[in-house]
Scaffold this motif. Structure first.
Motif, PDB file in Angstrom:
ATOM      1  N   TYR A 120       0.954  -1.280  -0.097  1.00 32.11           N
ATOM      2  CA  TYR A 120       0.120   0.024   0.055  1.00 32.11           C
ATOM      3  C   TYR A 120       0.954   1.173   0.038  1.00 32.11           C
ATOM      4  N   ARG A 121       0.263   2.272  -0.150  1.00 34.90           N
ATOM      5  CA  ARG A 121       0.912   3.612  -0.241  1.00 34.90           C
ATOM      6  C   ARG A 121       1.482   4.287   1.015  1.00 34.90           C
ATOM      7  N   LEU A 132      -6.335   3.253   2.939  1.00 34.72           N
ATOM      8  CA  LEU A 132      -7.383   2.147   2.847  1.00 34.72           C
ATOM      9  C   LEU A 132      -8.041   2.026   1.726  1.00 34.72           C
ATOM     10  N   HIS A 133      -7.973   3.242   0.771  1.00 33.38           N
ATOM     11  CA  HIS A 133      -8.360   2.872  -0.708  1.00 33.38           C
ATOM     12  C   HIS A 133      -7.531   1.920  -1.420  1.00 33.38           C
ATOM     13  N   ASP A 134      -6.170   2.028  -1.190  1.00 33.49           N
ATOM     14  CA  ASP A 134      -5.437   0.903  -1.785  1.00 33.49           C
ATOM     15  C   ASP A 134      -5.891  -0.758  -1.512  1.00 33.49           C
ATOM     16  N   LEU A 171     -10.844  -1.579   7.232  1.00 34.79           N
ATOM     17  CA  LEU A 171     -11.366  -2.141   6.068  1.00 34.79           C
ATOM     18  C   LEU A 171     -12.693  -3.023   6.485  1.00 34.79           C
ATOM     19  N   ALA A 172     -12.417  -4.132   7.502  1.00 32.97           N
ATOM     20  CA  ALA A 172     -13.562  -4.741   7.892  1.00 32.97           C
ATOM     21  C   ALA A 172     -14.561  -4.128   8.467  1.00 32.97           C
ATOM     22  N   ALA A 175     -16.751  -1.752   5.680  1.00 32.25           N
ATOM     23  CA  ALA A 175     -17.208  -2.027   4.633  1.00 32.25           C
ATOM     24  C   ALA A 175     -18.715  -2.437   4.521  1.00 32.25           C
ATOM     25  N   GLY A 176     -19.433  -1.967   3.479  1.00 32.67           N
ATOM     26  CA  GLY A 176     -21.072  -1.961   3.502  1.00 32.67           C
ATOM     27  C   GLY A 176     -21.582  -1.089   4.436  1.00 32.67           C
ATOM     28  N   THR A 177     -20.977   0.000   4.980  1.00 35.59           N
ATOM     29  CA  THR A 177     -21.761   0.970   6.072  1.00 35.59           C
ATOM     30  C   THR A 177     -21.846   2.179   5.316  1.00 35.59           C
ATOM     31  N   ASP A 178     -22.606   3.009   6.068  1.00 36.59           N
ATOM     32  CA  ASP A 178     -22.614   4.497   5.655  1.00 36.59           C
ATOM     33  C   ASP A 178     -21.519   5.574   6.059  1.00 36.59           C
ATOM     34  N   SER A 179     -20.359   4.886   6.350  1.00 34.03           N
ATOM     35  CA  SER A 179     -19.122   5.585   6.577  1.00 34.03           C
ATOM     36  C   SER A 179     -18.466   6.202   5.339  1.00 34.03           C
ATOM     37  N   PRO A 180     -18.272   7.474   5.169  1.00 29.22           N
ATOM     38  CA  PRO A 180     -17.558   8.042   4.064  1.00 29.22           C
ATOM     39  C   PRO A 180     -16.243   7.219   3.871  1.00 29.22           C
ATOM     40  N   LEU A 181     -15.652   6.315   4.739  1.00 28.68           N
ATOM     41  CA  LEU A 181     -14.624   5.735   4.439  1.00 28.68           C
ATOM     42  C   LEU A 181     -14.740   4.617   3.485  1.00 28.68           C
ATOM     43  N   ASP A 182     -16.088   4.316   3.359  1.00 28.19           N
ATOM     44  CA  ASP A 182     -16.557   3.053   2.486  1.00 28.19           C
ATOM     45  C   ASP A 182     -16.545   3.412   1.012  1.00 28.19           C
TER      46      ASP A 182
END
Length: 309
Positions: A120-121, A132-134, A171-172, A175-182
């Motif tokens: 990852y970067r 996280l995007h990586d 990441l776990a 995943a599949g939540t309403d978080s902007p990180l997803d």
């Protein structure tokens, strides 16, 4: 001088752990341990040969930096679909490489797991959530190759240590939540069936704003309280999270044991199955170097949580 002092501390920890382990019969305390610890791993394949596909590019051509993974394919008989583990190395979000995870990857491959050991970067050139995007891209890439590598899509786990554990846990949990990180690279299919997380920076707010966090997030805790909270796995725990196996050194002065405690408590309070393996008399580095007993317990955990369908 600082490196020399750290090296001396590591050797001291190694020696003390070995002596205390022989004197007291072990270097670990297992919280929420299963009743049949050890039996599950004994029923999984061991000593298998494997093939390695090194440096497989998983990023598209327009990604800011090309990233690769080493893929370990165990020589299992027949056409049965196999469990897989995506592994992520540590290094303070600023360095090291996937080679740190190679011994772990080899051991898990011998137990019949397809292993995808990813890169990852790094900060400060790339700030969070680039890392996280990586991993989200890598997770999609694994699914795209699941049929080719005979991976069971329902039995993919994540495993990381230190900053890698931070990223795997995030990441776990998002995943599949309403978080902007997803968004925009995540989705429900970027999650895991189970997580093995060691030396985990679970709540970045527990630290003062040191160099590593400032270069990762772009400022201090006082300047960016929302960013520190959002980048902390503990703030994303929810009832639908996968089961977690946490392991942590009781002498860890880089990622203090409080990180494991708060994540364990948060997962339990949401009804998520979680096991915590305390590695007594070990610091952050020695918990990784002397991880054999934790690996045994992690293999048991994955065999229980991801049994063949």
């Amino acid at each position: 001088m600082a490196r020399a002092m750290r090296a001396l501390r590591i050797w001291q920890e190694l020696g003390l752990c070995l002596m205390l382990g022989m004197a007291l019969g072990g270097c670990s305390t297992y919280v929420n341990a299963p009743d049949v610890s050890g039996a599950a791993a004994a029923r999984t394949p061991q000593g298998l040969d494997y093939q390695v596909l090194p440096d497989q590019l998983f990023t598209p051509g327009d990604w800011p930096q090309p990233l690769s993974a080493d893929v370990y394919l165990p020589d299992t008989a027949g056409d049965a679909m196999r469990p897989a583990v995506m592994m992520v190395h540590g290094g303070g979000w600023e360095g090291r490489s996937k080679e740190d995870m190679t011994p772990i990857a080899k051991r898990f491959a011998r137990h019949g797991y397809v292993v995808i050991n990813v890169s990852y970067r790094f900060a400060p050139e790339f700030r969070f959530p680039a890392q996280l995007h990586d991993l989200q891209l890598a997770r999609h890439w694994i699914d795209a190759h699941a049929a080719e590598w005979r991976i069971d899509p329902g039995r993919i786990a994540g495993l990381g240590y230190s900053s890698g554990a931070h990223l795997v846990s995030l990441l776990a949990l998002v995943a599949g939540t309403d978080s902007p990180l997803d968004r925009p690279y995540g989705g429900a299919d970027t999650g895991f069936a189970a997580v093995v997380s060691g030396g985990t920076p679970a709540d970045l707010r527990l630290w003062d704003s040191g160099r590593l966090l400032i270069q990762l997030l772009g400022g201090t805790k006082e300047e960016l309280p929302g960013a520190y909270a959002s980048a902390s796995p503990v703030t994303h725990v929810h009832a639908g999270a996968p089961p977690f196996f946490l392991f942590h050194g009781t002498w860890d002065d880089l990622v203090p044991p409080e990180h494991a405690r708060v994540l364990f408590t948060a997962l339990q309070s949401h009804g998520v199955h979680v096991e915590l393996y305390w590695m007594r008399w070990r610091g952050h580095i020695t918990a990784f170097l002397l991880r054999g007993d934790a690996e045994d317990a992690a293999l048991d955990f994955l065999a229980r949580e991801m049994p063949p369908g």
